[in-house]
Design a protein around this motif. Structure first.
Motif, PDB file in Angstrom:
ATOM      1  N   UNK A 197       0.835  -1.203   0.000  1.00 37.29           N
ATOM      2  CA  UNK A 197       0.000   0.000   0.000  1.00 37.29           C
ATOM      3  C   UNK A 197       0.873   1.258   0.000  1.00 37.29           C
ATOM      4  N   UNK A 198       1.964   1.231   0.754  1.00 40.56           N
ATOM      5  CA  UNK A 198       2.908   2.360   0.757  1.00 40.56           C
ATOM      6  C   UNK A 198       3.496   2.545  -0.637  1.00 40.56           C
ATOM      7  N   UNK A 199       3.917   1.438  -1.256  1.00 44.81           N
ATOM      8  CA  UNK A 199       4.507   1.516  -2.598  1.00 44.81           C
ATOM      9  C   UNK A 199       3.484   2.043  -3.610  1.00 44.81           C
ATOM     10  N   UNK A 200       2.222   1.569  -3.524  1.00 47.53           N
ATOM     11  CA  UNK A 200       1.188   2.046  -4.450  1.00 47.53           C
ATOM     12  C   UNK A 200       0.941   3.537  -4.284  1.00 47.53           C
ATOM     13  N   UNK A 201       0.934   3.989  -3.050  1.00 48.82           N
ATOM     14  CA  UNK A 201       0.690   5.408  -2.806  1.00 48.82           C
ATOM     15  C   UNK A 201       1.776   6.254  -3.470  1.00 48.82           C
ATOM     16  N   UNK A 202       3.033   5.837  -3.343  1.00 47.81           N
ATOM     17  CA  UNK A 202       4.120   6.613  -3.944  1.00 47.81           C
ATOM     18  C   UNK A 202       4.096   6.532  -5.467  1.00 47.81           C
ATOM     19  N   UNK A 203       3.605   5.407  -6.009  1.00 47.12           N
ATOM     20  CA  UNK A 203       3.460   5.319  -7.464  1.00 47.12           C
ATOM     21  C   UNK A 203       2.369   6.255  -7.965  1.00 47.12           C
ATOM     22  N   UNK A 204       1.342   6.474  -7.136  1.00 47.91           N
ATOM     23  CA  UNK A 204       0.256   7.381  -7.499  1.00 47.91           C
ATOM     24  C   UNK A 204       0.598   8.841  -7.221  1.00 47.91           C
ATOM     25  N   UNK A 205       1.636   9.077  -6.418  1.00 44.39           N
ATOM     26  CA  UNK A 205       2.059  10.440  -6.074  1.00 44.39           C
ATOM     27  C   UNK A 205       3.557  10.574  -6.341  1.00 44.39           C
ATOM     28  N   UNK A 206       3.956  10.561  -7.624  1.00 43.65           N
ATOM     29  CA  UNK A 206       5.388  10.625  -7.943  1.00 43.65           C
ATOM     30  C   UNK A 206       6.035  11.889  -7.370  1.00 43.65           C
ATOM     31  N   UNK A 207       7.230  11.703  -6.827  1.00 41.12           N
ATOM     32  CA  UNK A 207       7.961  12.834  -6.254  1.00 41.12           C
ATOM     33  C   UNK A 207       7.659  13.089  -4.794  1.00 41.12           C
ATOM     34  N   UNK A 208       6.680  12.359  -4.246  1.00 42.57           N
ATOM     35  CA  UNK A 208       6.357  12.521  -2.829  1.00 42.57           C
ATOM     36  C   UNK A 208       6.580  11.193  -2.108  1.00 42.57           C
ATOM     37  N   UNK A 209       6.990  11.301  -0.849  1.00 39.96           N
ATOM     38  CA  UNK A 209       7.219  10.120  -0.019  1.00 39.96           C
ATOM     39  C   UNK A 209       6.002   9.874   0.864  1.00 39.96           C
ATOM     40  N   UNK A 210       5.702   8.587   1.074  1.00 41.95           N
ATOM     41  CA  UNK A 210       4.600   8.238   1.970  1.00 41.95           C
ATOM     42  C   UNK A 210       5.013   8.518   3.408  1.00 41.95           C
ATOM     43  N   UNK A 211       4.104   9.137   4.168  1.00 45.62           N
ATOM     44  CA  UNK A 211       4.276   9.364   5.601  1.00 45.62           C
ATOM     45  C   UNK A 211       2.941   9.105   6.296  1.00 45.62           C
ATOM     46  N   UNK A 212       2.947   8.835   7.589  1.00 51.94           N
ATOM     47  CA  UNK A 212       1.680   8.665   8.298  1.00 51.94           C
ATOM     48  C   UNK A 212       0.765   9.878   8.098  1.00 51.94           C
ATOM     49  N   UNK A 213      -0.534   9.704   8.382  1.00 50.72           N
ATOM     50  CA  UNK A 213      -1.547  10.711   8.073  1.00 50.72           C
ATOM     51  C   UNK A 213      -1.193  12.104   8.579  1.00 50.72           C
ATOM     52  N   UNK A 214      -0.624  12.196   9.752  1.00 56.14           N
ATOM     53  CA  UNK A 214      -0.331  13.509  10.357  1.00 56.14           C
ATOM     54  C   UNK A 214       0.554  14.370   9.456  1.00 56.14           C
ATOM     55  N   UNK A 215       1.479  13.723   8.727  1.00 58.18           N
ATOM     56  CA  UNK A 215       2.465  14.474   7.944  1.00 58.18           C
ATOM     57  C   UNK A 215       2.285  14.316   6.432  1.00 58.18           C
ATOM     58  N   UNK A 216       1.342  13.508   6.009  1.00 58.62           N
ATOM     59  CA  UNK A 216       1.243  13.163   4.585  1.00 58.62           C
ATOM     60  C   UNK A 216       0.791  14.344   3.737  1.00 58.62           C
ATOM     61  N   UNK A 217       1.528  14.574   2.650  1.00 59.08           N
ATOM     62  CA  UNK A 217       1.229  15.586   1.640  1.00 59.08           C
ATOM     63  C   UNK A 217       1.214  17.011   2.191  1.00 59.08           C
ATOM     64  N   UNK A 218       1.903  17.262   3.274  1.00 58.02           N
ATOM     65  CA  UNK A 218       2.028  18.637   3.741  1.00 58.02           C
ATOM     66  C   UNK A 218       2.987  19.397   2.831  1.00 58.02           C
ATOM     67  N   UNK A 219       2.985  20.710   2.969  1.00 54.80           N
ATOM     68  CA  UNK A 219       3.911  21.532   2.199  1.00 54.80           C
ATOM     69  C   UNK A 219       5.340  21.109   2.517  1.00 54.80           C
ATOM     70  N   UNK A 220       6.170  20.999   1.477  1.00 55.45           N
ATOM     71  CA  UNK A 220       7.532  20.510   1.668  1.00 55.45           C
ATOM     72  C   UNK A 220       8.381  21.448   2.510  1.00 55.45           C
ATOM     73  N   UNK A 221       7.942  22.685   2.662  1.00 53.18           N
ATOM     74  CA  UNK A 221       8.709  23.637   3.466  1.00 53.18           C
ATOM     75  C   UNK A 221       8.276  23.648   4.932  1.00 53.18           C
ATOM     76  N   UNK A 222       7.313  22.781   5.269  1.00 55.03           N
ATOM     77  CA  UNK A 222       6.836  22.725   6.647  1.00 55.03           C
ATOM     78  C   UNK A 222       7.964  22.263   7.566  1.00 55.03           C
ATOM     79  N   UNK A 223       8.267  23.031   8.619  1.00 53.57           N
ATOM     80  CA  UNK A 223       9.357  22.636   9.525  1.00 53.57           C
ATOM     81  C   UNK A 223       8.955  21.447  10.403  1.00 53.57           C
ATOM     82  N   UNK A 224       9.955  20.609  10.721  1.00 54.62           N
ATOM     83  CA  UNK A 224       9.742  19.445  11.578  1.00 54.62           C
ATOM     84  C   UNK A 224      10.887  19.358  12.570  1.00 54.62           C
ATOM     85  N   UNK A 225      10.561  19.107  13.823  1.00 58.01           N
ATOM     86  CA  UNK A 225      11.610  18.890  14.815  1.00 58.01           C
ATOM     87  C   UNK A 225      12.155  17.470  14.659  1.00 58.01           C
TER      88      UNK A 225
END
Length: 534
Positions: A197-225
């Motif tokens: 399912x992780x692999x399918x998600x990344x195939x459907x969203x090229x250029x983005x990495x799969x992350x848990x729901x809290x962080x998924x598809x957020x702006x790439x400039x979003x800061x993270x500790x």
């Protein structure tokens, strides 16, 4: 001396190893047919065309073997090994494997020992093709296949990609194993679906990495500790996250006494690892298609699994599971011990040997064993046949108790009192071994062969396995040879040639016995697999 042939593989098809470095860290151009090694005194050139190898698989294996030696041993050792490899053409085993792109085994060592000054280098590491564990690990998730037979039964099989550019195939399991195999595949599909399912998600969203729901598809400039990075990746602590990001070339920035990354940096690190995994996926395939996908570090004994990075089950994981290595094997963990009190060690290829032995003890024909095992040549079965005389003798005793044996011995068993049958069978079938046209039940530990190897000449200890195509072909070949010899001997006797009579008698018995054997194999009223005493 036998002339050494030059390789017949197309010159453009050399398996280039690029630039490698020898033990002295000096570069060696290993991209073409001729390599020049860095020797302190003399010029050392390795011309792979002189090996006379015909099959691409064997050539690739030999080239990789020499490349490994260049990197780990002296130039003199590499040169001596290469010179020894030039004797490969003298090995009958090598010529057979080269013809079918097969696998070399220890028989090559014993044959090459006949060469003067041969040193037993580790030639058993030469392999012509990826072996069967690779076929299993490359199975796709949609591998389940069912085949309804004319008798109404349904066979279950597992589809896999053919190796060495062979077509894809389906390996059907024995009927008794069908429920176990079906359950095992369904369990594997269930356990590995999250990674697909992780692999399918990344195939459907090229250029983005799969992350848990809290962080998924957020702006790439979003800061993270670093604590957030650890939580998103499943790491045990923020220090592990910091080290992992540093390994991937990303340094945290310090703000307000805390370490920060952009989400884009995290996703870039994830995608770089996924790109390495994708190098193992053939062109035109998708990572999400494969069955044996697990989170990164899933099999590590100390680290936490990393769900955003789906990876393949590797042979090393199988080895550690079955034999032990980085951790304890399954036999150590469950305290499953052998007769000496030590945990079992089962190499990944062990079950294949075991199943082949079961097939041999069950008198499955060589052709069926080769087809079941996915081999091109039935002669390759020999390396997997570890059945001795005693186990085969036990099989013969069981067959004699059933309708699967015909002849005088089977008839005698039926006439005996039930209490006396077992002792008779143990004495009559203490051992057994295969011949080129059937099976011999004579115990050679008591006396040499009374027939001097003339199995077809009316020997009462020789038995046929009806339907064995290898035995039938050999019987037909021998019949043609002995008919010709009988004609010659008969003509010689007619001309009054001295001692021609015994030749006529012997070849007459052989012709008569071989004709009877062929008739048994072609008799439609006898079921295949029946043991027949002629």
């Amino acid at each position: 001396m036998t002339a050494v042939q030059r390789s017949t593989v197309e010159l453009g098809d050399f398996p280039s190893q690029g630039t490698i470095h020898d033990r002295a860290k000096l570069p060696v151009d290993a991209s073409g047919w001729v390599w020049s090694l860095n020797h302190a005194v003399s010029s050392v050139r390795l011309d792979f065309r002189n090996l006379g190898i015909k099959s691409p698989g064997l050539l690739t294996a030999v080239v990789k073997y020499i490349a490994d030696l260049v990197a780990t041993t002296s130039v003199d050792n590499v040169r001596n090994t290469f010179d020894t490899l030039r004797f490969l053409q003298r090995s009958e085993h090598f010529r057979e494997c080269d013809a079918v792109d097969g696998a070399l085994d220890l028989r090559l060592i014993s044959e090459l020992r006949l060469v003067n000054n041969f040193a037993a280098w580790r030639l058993h590491y030469i392999r012509a093709a990826p072996w069967r564990i690779n076929e299993l690990l490359g199975v796709r998730a949609d591998c389940e296949r069912w085949d309804k037979r004319p008798d109404g039964s349904v066979k279950f099989g597992i589809a896999h990609e053919g190796s060495k550019e062979a077509p894809d195939a389906v390996k059907f399991v024995p009927t008794d194993m069908k429920p176990i195999a079906e359950r095992a595949v369904k369990d594997l599909i269930r356990l590995t679906e999250p990674s697909r399912a992780v692999a399918r998600w990344m195939e459907e969203h090229p250029g983005r990495a799969w992350l848990p729901d809290t962080w998924r598809l957020r702006d790439l400039k979003t800061p993270m500790t670093t604590t957030e990075v650890a939580a998103a990746m499943g790491f045990a602590s923020h220090s592990v996250a910091t080290h992992w990001m540093q390994v991937h070339g990303h340094t945290a920035r310090r703000e307000k006494h805390r370490s920060w990354y952009d989400q884009g940096q995290l996703e870039d690190a994830i995608l770089s690892d996924v790109a390495e995994v994708m190098k193992e996926v053939p062109k035109g395939r998708k990572l999400s298609e494969y069955l044996f996908l697990f989170p990164h570090n899933y099999f590590h004994r100390a680290r936490e699994p990393v769900a955003p990075i789906p990876t393949f089950l590797a042979q090393s994981h199988m080895r550690d599971f079955l034999v032990g290595g980085d951790g304890r094997s399954i036999f150590e963990r469950l305290n499953i011990l052998d007769s000496s009190g030590k945990p079992f060690k089962v190499p990944s290829h062990g079950p294949r040997h075991y199943l082949n032995n079961m097939a041999n003890e069950g008198l499955l024909s060589d052709l069926d064993i080769a087809r079941w095992s996915g081999r091109k040549d039935v002669s390759q079965n020999a390396a997997y046949d570890h059945t001795g005389g005693a186990p085969l003798g036990r099989v013969m005793r069981e067959l004699a108790k059933s309708k699967a044996m015909q002849g005088s011995i089977a008839a005698t068993v039926k006439k005996l009192r039930p209490a006396a049958r077992e002792d008779f069978l143990k004495a009559r079938f203490a051992t057994a071994h295969t011949t080129d046209i059937g099976m011999c039940v004579s115990d050679w530990s008591l006396a040499p062969c009374a027939s001097h190897g003339a199995c077809a000449a009316g020997c009462g200890d020789h038995m046929l396995v009806k339907g064995n195509q290898k035995h039938l072909q050999r019987a037909e070949q021998l019949l043609a040879e002995h008919e010709a010899m009988l004609d010659q001997a008969t003509q010689a006797m007619a001309e009054g040639e001295l001692d021609a009579g015994p030749w006529v008698e012997h070849n007459g018995k052989m012709v008569d016995g071989l004709r009877k054997a062929i008739a048994v194999h072609k008799d439609p009223t006898i079921a295949d697999g029946t043991v027949v005493q002629t």
